[in-house]
Design an enzyme around this catalytic site. Structure first.
Site, mmCIF file in Angstrom:
data_model
loop_
_atom_site.group_PDB
_atom_site.id
_atom_site.type_symbol
_atom_site.label_atom_id
_atom_site.label_comp_id
_atom_site.label_asym_id
_atom_site.label_seq_id
_atom_site.Cartn_x
_atom_site.Cartn_y
_atom_site.Cartn_z
ATOM 1 N N ARG A 290 0.848 -1.198 -0.076
ATOM 2 C CA ARG A 290 0.117 -0.022 0.029
ATOM 3 C C ARG A 290 0.889 1.074 0.052
ATOM 4 O O ARG A 290 0.391 2.378 -0.328
ATOM 5 C CB ARG A 290 -0.961 -0.143 0.997
ATOM 6 C CG ARG A 290 -2.130 -0.892 1.009
ATOM 7 C CD ARG A 290 -3.143 -0.715 2.132
ATOM 8 N NE ARG A 290 -2.831 -1.652 3.153
ATOM 9 C CZ ARG A 290 -3.146 -1.590 4.526
ATOM 10 N NH1 ARG A 290 -4.329 -0.812 4.616
ATOM 11 N NH2 ARG A 290 -2.674 -2.444 5.509
ATOM 12 N N GLN B 296 12.127 -14.401 7.267
ATOM 13 C CA GLN B 296 10.919 -14.759 6.921
ATOM 14 C C GLN B 296 10.424 -15.020 5.387
ATOM 15 O O GLN B 296 10.371 -13.928 4.829
ATOM 16 C CB GLN B 296 9.623 -13.965 7.397
ATOM 17 C CG GLN B 296 8.289 -14.543 7.264
ATOM 18 C CD GLN B 296 7.180 -13.847 7.641
ATOM 19 O OE1 GLN B 296 7.105 -12.468 7.856
ATOM 20 N NE2 GLN B 296 5.763 -14.540 7.954
#
Length: 459
Positions: free
Chosen positions: A16, A73
């Site tokens: 975003r 991650q």
């Protein structure tokens, strides 16, 4: 404390933000968001700080360097999955783990410490940092029982009409008993619409086991703002700017127009300094006492001595002494060292210069790659000619020398102590101590020449 740890979640790409820059590296008041978080967490004196990184991992590691360990991650499968990546560092540790998002740059060490203390005092297995939101739309609600204990966290989309009226919200920051956290993480399911593993599910798991879950409500909702887009980034910038400016004003700095003054979180400013509008102070800039900065000046990673003025000017990565007058419209470029009681006047540029005490370069000059002694006067329009298109060369002007207007000092060259360079000279050889260097053509007057020119123009 030796039994406290922190996991900072900084692996999200931040789509975003619509940016090539990794989300948590977007700056608030000149410092990346994740750096704000780590710097505040560091004040707690924790045994370990683990930052979970994903997209842009190398850039985050370069930014934080030795302030944190890092867990990767590789797939973004939710907040519980992210915390699980810190397992190798923490799963066998006794104590308490703080989990906080790397996109919450306004969180303070004081609030995190209060959360940790509440967690320890209540002997809870998990403690949620909550806040009162005037408009809680989109936030998870904290549902408490009659005794005030946390019953559950309900996401907005799953909340009943009664639950939607609750204004105590989940901020996404938690304290956990460390071993209970990692034992519960293995039980978290991704059986949800997004197919992700959510950290709030750990709360439900602990509740189902009869464990105590507590909540600490901060009185400052602004601190909990998470930045997910450019609008929220601008909100965080405005809040941080007000916080920084207020701190300086309470410490004795006059800021004429705080809404149009931009000071980094790492700047240090002495008492009785006056900051005029349009000023931008970046990085770990140190400004002494009783200075005048601005209007419309830009300082970056520099040291400014007391009683110095910098007006309508730019100073980057340099040191300026005490009682110096800079500007208006001067540019001091990196690696410059300006002494005390110096004058660097209008439209003067310094670059990689050592400029001695009480020396002056008052207007319209370029001094680059030079050592200028004490009590030197450099006249208007003088230039050190330091570059031959391939290499840079040094100019030395020793103590007490006088360089006349419109002089070119072609480096490498030295002007000796108390020497004099005649105005309009181009100096290519050293000028000895107490000598005068003059290098210009003799003037020749052509009698009647101007009269002929004017006649030709009028014909």
């Amino acid at each position: 404390m030796s039994n406290r740890y922190a996991v900072i979640l900084a692996a999200g790409k931040g789509t975003r933000m619509k940016s090539k820059l990794y989300k948590v590296l977007h700056s608030v008041c000149g410092k990346p968001m994740v750096q704000h978080v780590v710097d505040e967490v560091e004040k707690l004196g924790l045994a370990k700080i683990i930052t979970v990184v994903g997209h842009g991992a190398e850039e985050v590691q370069r930014q934080l360097q030795s302030k944190s360990d890092f867990a990767l991650q590789t797939e973004q499968l939710g907040t519980a999955h992210a915390v699980m990546q810190a397992s190798d560092f923490l799963r066998d540790e006794d104590g308490m783990t703080l989990v906080i998002c790397g996109d919450t740059p306004l969180i303070s060490a004081e609030t995190m410490e209060a959360l940790c203390q509440h967690h320890e005092e209540t002997k809870a297995r998990a403690t949620i940092l909550t806040a009162h939101a005037a408009d809680p739309i989109g936030y998870g609600r904290i549902v408490r029982n009659e005794q005030g204990h946390v019953e559950k966290i309900v996401e907005h989309k799953d909340a009943s009409m009664e639950e939607k009226r609750i204004q105590e919200i989940n901020t996404g920051t938690y304290c956990f008993d460390n071993k209970a956290l990692f034992q519960s993480l293995s039980q978290v399911s991704n059986n949800n619409a997004q197919g992700e593993f959510y950290l709030p599910d750990v709360i439900e798991i602990l509740k189902s086991q009869g464990e105590t879950v507590s909540a600490y409500q901060t009185m400052n909702f602004e601190e909990t703002l998470g930045v997910n887009d450019r609008f929220a980034l601008s909100q965080a910038e405005e809040i941080m700017k007000k916080r920084i400016n207020k701190k300086h004003m309470l410490n004795g700095v006059t800021i004429i127009d705080p809404s149009n003054t931009y000071i980094s979180a790492d700047a240090v400013i002495g008492a009785d300094t006056i900051i005029y509008p349009g000023t931008v102070i970046e990085g770990a800039t140190h400004i002494g006492e009783e200075c005048i900065i601005g209007p419309n000046s830009e300082l970056k990673e520099c040291n400014i001595g007391s009683y110095t003025s910098v007006r309508h000017s730019v100073v980057h990565e340099s040191t300026i002494g005490e009682s110096v007058a800079v500007g208006p419209f001067a540019h001091i470029r990196p690696n410059s060292m300006v002494g005390n009681e110096v004058r660097v006047g209008n439209f003067v540029e310094l670059k990689n210069v050592t400029f001695g005490d009480r020396s002056k370069v008052s207007h319209l000059s370029y001094i680059g790659d030079a050592n200028i002694g004490t009590d030197v006067n450099i006249g208007c329009g003088s230039i050190t000619v330091n570059y031959d298109g391939k290499n840079k060369f040094k100019t030395v002007v020793e103590d007490g020398a006088f360089v006349g207007c419109n002089s070119n000092l072609v480096a490498p060259v030295k002007v000796g102590k108390h020497a004099y360079v005649a105005a309009g000279s181009t100096i290519t050889n050293d000028v000895p101590d107490k000598a005068m260097g003059i290098a210009r053509e003799r003037q020749v007057n052509k009698e009647g020449y101007a009269e002929k020119v004017f006649q030709n123009k009028n014909s």
